[in-house]
Design an enzyme around this catalytic site. Structure first.
Site, PDB file in Angstrom:
ATOM      1  N   LYS A  80       0.838 -77.507  -7.783  1.00  0.00           N
ATOM      2  CA  LYS A  80       0.358 -76.473  -8.695  1.00  0.00           C
ATOM      3  C   LYS A  80       0.734 -75.121  -8.103  1.00  0.00           C
ATOM      4  O   LYS A  80       0.938 -74.992  -6.898  1.00  0.00           O
ATOM      5  CB  LYS A  80      -1.143 -76.564  -8.929  1.00  0.00           C
ATOM      6  N   THR A 136      -3.800 -70.124  -5.519  1.00  0.00           N
ATOM      7  CA  THR A 136      -3.688 -71.292  -4.645  1.00  0.00           C
ATOM      8  C   THR A 136      -2.454 -72.118  -4.959  1.00  0.00           C
ATOM      9  O   THR A 136      -2.140 -72.361  -6.109  1.00  0.00           O
ATOM     10  CB  THR A 136      -4.914 -72.190  -4.802  1.00  0.00           C
TER      11      THR A 136
END
Lengths: 402, 402
Positions: free
Chosen positions: A177, A188
């Protein structure tokens, strides 16, 4: 033969996965994932160097140190960062719940979280989600698992390859991701890699470090390093190759090449999907005294807001590139420096050249642009990937309200 | 008594100035300035550390090394950067033309340029402009000189003070043009300071270094350091104080305080006028082990695009601030870290506190916002000033075409 195969992280033998809707994300989408290996696997990981590291990072560091793991549990929607002692208890509980259901030691479970910072995990929902995910573990679960780790990613980031080690077919797969710009609250980057290659923990660690150094560590979106970043690889040995236990084993280079391929693909996908990105920029610095110096100069260019906005505007403003090289701290001298955009030489000996303006305009209008800087100081080089800075970036990161 | 006075850089005794329209700027506005002291002055300057430093920086470094100067010549509209050997010849010629007209040695003239990079100076226009400026030198010329150093600045940046050294009235004045974000082509910060205090060259140098360390070196707009940056001070001694020749002289602290006041005012004005800026952010880091560590942590926060866009959006996204402190490299630990926005404590021991949301909303809506971070590691502190990142920044720097 190294070739891409369909499917996600369950492509290697012995891996199953699941992704479920636990109700943590406001959108109601998948938000808890479990990845499971039917046998204990070697594990290696690199974590954020941010000293404000989130609780799951601290818990996972301990698990990974032992070198063996069998499952990964991930949630999106809540980063479990800046959550103090309760955050540690919750991250440990995520490992414990997963381990109990799978009959493992707590330390065999890697934990990751991404999402809002400063908020405690809704542990009831997390526990129910993990239970459901473990029940649903299957080879077909890779797509749902991928969904469950995504936050504001607009594209899934996944790849799988087959290659041979000592003549034995081996598979490796990864999913990620996005980082930087990606999540309004917390940028993140998470990546999980599975392989059925047999690799000892220390060699897996070395291979991952080498692969990450030339992939995930060579991208920058906005220069911010998150509290939750993690790249983790599990190698369960079910391919049946003779275990790779030393870096001087002839298999080692082939394995590192495959691992680096996965890491580079995922890292580049993260940059391509940087929120607001309209350009993919490859910045090559050649002629440096060391790799570190080449990377430092390339990173200075890649991080410069003036350079990034210029490419957004398709403006070949080479002065800004030279300026960034000049303040990068590598001691670049104008007389030795040259610069090309695409295949057009723009600067030699620190001065602008006569350029075919139409040809340059065409290059600047492309989505993928290569910028090559030669420092004329040595023979080392480094390549960094980044994206541009657009209105959309400011919008996503400025208009979102906590 | 230290007090502000009207007028610009000709407020101290013996200084005259002029600004003329030489036709270098496309806008047709003033673009050549000369500042002149009727007697030789002590000179000190700090220059960009960018190794791609422009020709005028290299020429001026040599002049300033001697410690004495009597004139400054500046042009806007062309930075004379990335111009190779011809650039050096032209910068030297600017000094020579000015020196000849004023009956000085070439080395008594400080040269500065700002504007487009990679283009040679139009030396005919420059020569005519310098000639006209020298003819027009006067005490009233300070306003035109200020106009002539500006590029895309929306506000003039000027201040003047009177204070006493050993009971003798002394004047100090300064003017600046903006840095970072300011010029689409080249983000140059120039500041010129005049004083009639009597200060020996080495002490002037030390005082300027001290003053700059806590002012110009504590601002960041977009983290880019230009090839042309320069802060230069001339002290001609006409106030008649006993010459300040040693840092242990009781006058020293008073002089440094005045000089720092000028530098801080100008530096803050540069940030306030950062293009696209809608907020002025003061970032205080306390409880650090050293000043350097405090500055490093504060700069990481000040440079973070995620923090800057959050403040543009008036979003009190404290996770981004903690995150930047965490990757700043100062070894901050969550348990010891606290954070306040305005006078509201937002984080203690690395965790969010119960905050009066309405009060916080009011603070975030203000133009000037103070962010205080306590690392709980020591007793050193540092304050950095920056602005936010807005659509306007992307527009100015992305839509402008070279």
């Amino acid at each position: 033969m190294f070739h891409a195969i369909p499917d996600g992280i369950t492509a290697p033998k012995g891996f199953t996965a699941a992704g479920v809707k636990a109700g943590i994300k406001k959108s109601g989408k998948e938000d808890v994932a479990v990845i499971y290996s039917s046998v204990p696997a070697s594990v290696a990981a690199v974590f954020t160097t941010n000293t404000m590291a989130a609780a799951p990072v601290i818990i996972s560091r301990r698990a990974v140190e032992k070198g063996r793991a069998q499952a990964v549990v991930v949630n999106s929607g809540c980063a479990n960062a800046s959550t103090g002692p309760q955050g540690m208890v919750d991250a440990q509980a995520m490992a414990h719940i997963t381990a109990s259901l799978l009959n493992l030691d707590d330390a065999a479970v890697v934990v990751a979280s991404t999402g809002i910072i400063g908020v405690n995990l809704p542990m009831g929902k997390i526990a129910d989600g993990i239970k459901q995910a473990v029940e649903e573990l299957s080879v077909d679960g890779h797509a749902a698992a991928l969904q469950a780790i995504m936050t504001t990613d607009t594209q899934p980031k996944v790849c799988a390859y087959e290659f041979k080690l000592n003549g034995v077919p081996v598979r490796i797969a990864g999913m990620a991701k996005g980082s930087g710009m990606i999540h309004p609250n917390m940028a993140t980057m998470l990546a999980f890699i599975t392989t059925d290659a047999a690799v000892s923990p220390p060699v897996l660690r070395q291979a991952l470090n080498e692969a990450v150094a030339l992939s995930f560590n060579m991208i920058t979106v906005d220069g911010d390093t998150s509290t939750n970043d993690m790249v983790c690889v599990l190698a369960n040995g079910l391919a049946g190759n003779s275990e790779l236990t030393a870096p001087n084993d002839p298999q080692y280079n082939e394995f590192v090449t495959a691992l680096r391929e996965v890491c580079t693909y995922l890292a580049q996908q993260v940059v391509r999907d940087g929120e607001g990105a309209t350009k993919f920029l490859e910045i090559k610095v050649q002629g440096a005294t060391t790799f570190a110096a080449a990377k430092q100069a390339a990173m200075a260019v890649a991080k410069s807001p003036l350079v990034k906005t210029a490419f957004f505007g398709e403006d070949p403003n080479w002065g800004r590139i030279l300026c960034a090289v000049g303040y990068s701290g590598v001691g670049a001298e104008p007389e030795k420096t040259s610069l090309a955009i695409g295949d057009l030489t723009i600067v030699t000996a620190g001065m602008g050249t006569q350029v075919d303006t139409e040809a340059l305009k065409k290059i600047m209008a492309e989505h993928d642009i290569v910028i090559t800087i030669d420092l004329g100081m040595g023979s080392s080089e480094a390549t960094v990937w980044t994206c541009d800075f657009s209105y959309e970036y400011v919008k996503i990161n400025g208009e979102y309200h906590t």
